[in-house]
Write a protein that holds these residues in place. Sequence first.
Motif, PDB file in Angstrom:
ATOM      1  N   HIS A  95       0.750  -1.334  -0.002  1.00 52.32           N
ATOM      2  CA  HIS A  95       0.033  -0.110  -0.011  1.00 52.32           C
ATOM      3  C   HIS A  95       0.808   1.345  -0.135  1.00 52.32           C
ATOM      4  O   HIS A  95       0.340   2.466  -0.097  1.00 52.32           O
ATOM      5  CB  HIS A  95      -0.999  -0.032   1.125  1.00 52.32           C
ATOM      6  N   LYS A  96       2.212   1.073   0.233  1.00 45.78           N
ATOM      7  CA  LYS A  96       2.982   2.279   0.245  1.00 45.78           C
ATOM      8  C   LYS A  96       3.941   2.079  -0.873  1.00 45.78           C
ATOM      9  O   LYS A  96       4.254   1.153  -1.403  1.00 45.78           O
ATOM     10  CB  LYS A  96       3.833   2.307   1.525  1.00 45.78           C
ATOM     11  N   ASP A  97       4.502   3.411  -1.199  1.00 41.44           N
ATOM     12  CA  ASP A  97       5.439   3.570  -2.248  1.00 41.44           C
ATOM     13  C   ASP A  97       6.348   4.547  -1.742  1.00 41.44           C
ATOM     14  O   ASP A  97       6.106   5.801  -1.649  1.00 41.44           O
ATOM     15  CB  ASP A  97       4.696   4.200  -3.555  1.00 41.44           C
ATOM     16  N   PRO A  98       7.704   4.053  -1.825  1.00 44.21           N
ATOM     17  CA  PRO A  98       8.706   4.908  -1.315  1.00 44.21           C
ATOM     18  C   PRO A  98       9.181   5.975  -2.268  1.00 44.21           C
ATOM     19  O   PRO A  98       9.835   6.950  -1.815  1.00 44.21           O
ATOM     20  CB  PRO A  98       9.947   3.766  -1.154  1.00 44.21           C
ATOM     21  N   GLU A  99       8.786   6.001  -3.504  1.00 45.36           N
ATOM     22  CA  GLU A  99       8.995   6.955  -4.579  1.00 45.36           C
ATOM     23  C   GLU A  99       7.731   7.665  -4.969  1.00 45.36           C
ATOM     24  O   GLU A  99       6.772   7.301  -4.782  1.00 45.36           O
ATOM     25  CB  GLU A  99       9.374   6.476  -5.846  1.00 45.36           C
ATOM     26  N   THR A 100       7.895   9.063  -5.123  1.00 50.83           N
ATOM     27  CA  THR A 100       6.600   9.689  -5.395  1.00 50.83           C
ATOM     28  C   THR A 100       6.326   9.658  -6.925  1.00 50.83           C
ATOM     29  O   THR A 100       7.309   8.992  -7.814  1.00 50.83           O
ATOM     30  CB  THR A 100       7.032  11.284  -5.372  1.00 50.83           C
ATOM     31  N   GLN A 101       5.252   9.836  -7.365  1.00 52.74           N
ATOM     32  CA  GLN A 101       4.763   9.773  -8.813  1.00 52.74           C
ATOM     33  C   GLN A 101       5.431  10.715  -9.666  1.00 52.74           C
ATOM     34  O   GLN A 101       5.967  10.526 -10.825  1.00 52.74           O
ATOM     35  CB  GLN A 101       3.300  10.116  -8.939  1.00 52.74           C
ATOM     36  N   ASN A 102       6.113  11.908  -8.989  1.00 51.27           N
ATOM     37  CA  ASN A 102       6.525  12.645  -9.981  1.00 51.27           C
ATOM     38  C   ASN A 102       8.195  12.327 -10.079  1.00 51.27           C
ATOM     39  O   ASN A 102       8.718  12.623 -11.041  1.00 51.27           O
ATOM     40  CB  ASN A 102       6.625  14.127  -9.209  1.00 51.27           C
ATOM     41  N   HIS A 103       8.597  11.617  -9.145  1.00 47.14           N
ATOM     42  CA  HIS A 103       9.937  11.093  -9.281  1.00 47.14           C
ATOM     43  C   HIS A 103       9.959  10.096 -10.584  1.00 47.14           C
ATOM     44  O   HIS A 103      10.843  10.189 -11.292  1.00 47.14           O
ATOM     45  CB  HIS A 103      10.444  10.219  -8.015  1.00 47.14           C
ATOM     46  N   LEU A 104       8.921   9.328 -10.759  1.00 49.07           N
ATOM     47  CA  LEU A 104       8.899   8.277 -11.598  1.00 49.07           C
ATOM     48  C   LEU A 104       8.571   9.155 -13.227  1.00 49.07           C
ATOM     49  O   LEU A 104       9.205   8.784 -14.135  1.00 49.07           O
ATOM     50  CB  LEU A 104       7.579   7.388 -11.552  1.00 49.07           C
ATOM     51  N   LYS A 105       7.771  10.270 -13.136  1.00 49.51           N
ATOM     52  CA  LYS A 105       7.711  11.033 -14.247  1.00 49.51           C
ATOM     53  C   LYS A 105       9.078  11.721 -14.514  1.00 49.51           C
ATOM     54  O   LYS A 105       9.170  11.749 -15.878  1.00 49.51           O
ATOM     55  CB  LYS A 105       6.718  11.918 -13.897  1.00 49.51           C
ATOM     56  N   ARG A 106       9.895  12.089 -13.662  1.00 49.47           N
ATOM     57  CA  ARG A 106      11.184  12.593 -13.975  1.00 49.47           C
ATOM     58  C   ARG A 106      12.200  11.764 -14.593  1.00 49.47           C
ATOM     59  O   ARG A 106      12.688  12.044 -15.484  1.00 49.47           O
ATOM     60  CB  ARG A 106      11.636  13.346 -12.588  1.00 49.47           C
ATOM     61  N   VAL A 107      12.079  10.618 -14.170  1.00 49.69           N
ATOM     62  CA  VAL A 107      12.963   9.369 -14.413  1.00 49.69           C
ATOM     63  C   VAL A 107      12.445   9.255 -16.001  1.00 49.69           C
ATOM     64  O   VAL A 107      13.213   9.109 -16.916  1.00 49.69           O
ATOM     65  CB  VAL A 107      12.935   8.260 -13.704  1.00 49.69           C
ATOM     66  N   ALA A 108      11.445   9.243 -16.266  1.00 50.74           N
ATOM     67  CA  ALA A 108      10.792   9.051 -17.647  1.00 50.74           C
ATOM     68  C   ALA A 108      11.402   9.814 -18.617  1.00 50.74           C
ATOM     69  O   ALA A 108      11.702   9.842 -19.697  1.00 50.74           O
ATOM     70  CB  ALA A 108       9.242   8.790 -17.690  1.00 50.74           C
ATOM     71  N   GLU A 109      11.201  11.407 -18.121  1.00 53.61           N
ATOM     72  CA  GLU A 109      11.594  12.410 -18.871  1.00 53.61           C
ATOM     73  C   GLU A 109      12.793  12.254 -19.334  1.00 53.61           C
ATOM     74  O   GLU A 109      13.350  12.777 -20.312  1.00 53.61           O
ATOM     75  CB  GLU A 109      11.104  13.784 -18.463  1.00 53.61           C
ATOM     76  N   TYR A 110      13.744  12.071 -18.106  1.00 62.86           N
ATOM     77  CA  TYR A 110      15.205  12.252 -18.334  1.00 62.86           C
ATOM     78  C   TYR A 110      15.812  11.095 -19.192  1.00 62.86           C
ATOM     79  O   TYR A 110      16.514  11.003 -20.217  1.00 62.86           O
ATOM     80  CB  TYR A 110      15.990  11.855 -17.057  1.00 62.86           C
ATOM     81  N   SER A 111      15.073   9.795 -19.254  1.00 56.44           N
ATOM     82  CA  SER A 111      15.269   8.640 -20.098  1.00 56.44           C
ATOM     83  C   SER A 111      15.102   8.998 -21.582  1.00 56.44           C
ATOM     84  O   SER A 111      15.822   8.758 -22.336  1.00 56.44           O
ATOM     85  CB  SER A 111      14.324   7.470 -19.809  1.00 56.44           C
ATOM     86  N   ARG A 112      13.751   9.917 -21.718  1.00 60.54           N
ATOM     87  CA  ARG A 112      13.754  10.297 -22.976  1.00 60.54           C
ATOM     88  C   ARG A 112      14.651  11.270 -23.726  1.00 60.54           C
ATOM     89  O   ARG A 112      15.118  11.215 -24.671  1.00 60.54           O
ATOM     90  CB  ARG A 112      12.193  10.784 -22.952  1.00 60.54           C
ATOM     91  N   LEU A 113      15.079  12.025 -22.829  1.00 62.61           N
ATOM     92  CA  LEU A 113      15.999  13.009 -23.139  1.00 62.61           C
ATOM     93  C   LEU A 113      17.172  12.183 -23.446  1.00 62.61           C
ATOM     94  O   LEU A 113      17.986  12.668 -24.564  1.00 62.61           O
ATOM     95  CB  LEU A 113      16.495  14.056 -22.036  1.00 62.61           C
ATOM     96  N   ILE A 114      17.883  11.293 -22.671  1.00 63.93           N
ATOM     97  CA  ILE A 114      18.984  10.395 -23.210  1.00 63.93           C
ATOM     98  C   ILE A 114      18.731   9.825 -24.370  1.00 63.93           C
ATOM     99  O   ILE A 114      19.655   9.830 -25.408  1.00 63.93           O
ATOM    100  CB  ILE A 114      19.223   9.575 -22.146  1.00 63.93           C
ATOM    101  N   GLY A 115      17.602   9.014 -24.769  1.00 64.38           N
ATOM    102  CA  GLY A 115      17.222   8.432 -25.730  1.00 64.38           C
ATOM    103  C   GLY A 115      17.270   9.144 -27.101  1.00 64.38           C
ATOM    104  O   GLY A 115      17.704   8.798 -28.047  1.00 64.38           O
TER     105      GLY A 115
END
Length: 371
Positions: free
Chosen positions: A172-192
């Motif tokens: 029921h808990k998530d140690p990472e925020t949803q915005n952390h996951l969004k930022r990782v996705a955006e950084y990944s796309r930048l690199i890609g």
Amino acid sequence: MYSFLNTKRSLNERLDLFTSSVQKIHPEIIGIAVTRMDDHDNLYSVYRSPDYGDNFPTFIASIAQSPRLSKMRSSLELNIIDNMLSHQSSVKKIHLRLLQSHCISSMACPIYTNDTFIGVLFINAKIKDFFSDKVDYFTTFSILITLLITDDFNNKKAFHSIVKTVLLLSHHKDPETQNHLKRVAEYSRLIGLYLVKKGKCNGDFVDSVYHFSDMHDVGKSLIPEEILYSTEIYTDEERAVMNQHPELGCQLLSNILTTFKYDNHQELNIILNIIRHHHERYDGNGYPDKLEGIEIPLEARIVTVADVIDALLSHRPYKQPWSIEDVELYLINGSGTLFDPLCIDAILHSLDKVTLIQSRYPDVIEEELPV
């Protein structure tokens, strides 16, 4: 002819079949190209027909530079250019490359889902005035193609929802925020997208990494809470348990994929590679498989850098966020040992965009209320 509607095929396979079917009827057609929009209003190619050749542009800088595309984004209406030779383009470099690929007339159709613009479909022909007298015919086909594309897009979103629902039920808990996951996705796309320009991958691959990068730590949902949420330095035994999360994540996702009969094998490999290998090190001293250099799947090398950048720039219970200058120095020092040097080059060329993404998707640090 309608075998391109077969859902057992990948999206790109269906688009290939569509293009060849249309070319049999209209050999003047060069092919089709599909673009997606990134977080900075740039378009990047996720599919293009083989007949375009190497000169077809894979990346279009901000669509604000193109009145044609800007108008399409707001109106969601198709646009036809009858003669590229006499068309005054605001993006002259791209215009020239299209002409070098023998694109003389062009039909551009917006791709959108739930009234949200997500990209453009381009259909190009070798002769002028080709589309204007066939607009109804090609409008019909453009609708079919955009339905395929938006269906693929929505399937990915639905798959995310399934995974996240399972995670919520199991933990029921998530140690990472949803915005952390969004930022990782955006950084990944930048690199890609930087690697696309270097010829190391294509836009379809980047799009998949963008969609699935946020699943990298799903295995943490199976780690005991007393370890997962600890703010103390781990003991050797606790670290060994925590280091199991890549393998646990692969097992979890494999079970979900089997249950829901997700059978896109290309995307499946990308997802599982990200989950299993995002803690490998470029020098071979990572885990779980101690892969080295390009033995590590490219998608995992990309997400590794994206995840570390965000961890360093973010507030954690045990640390304050680093400055962008300190993060830059850490990445430079880790290039070739911790990280793929090309992925580091990609970020170093885009630090201004990293800062923009960080500010656009901030974490909300909740303060404890008095009892």
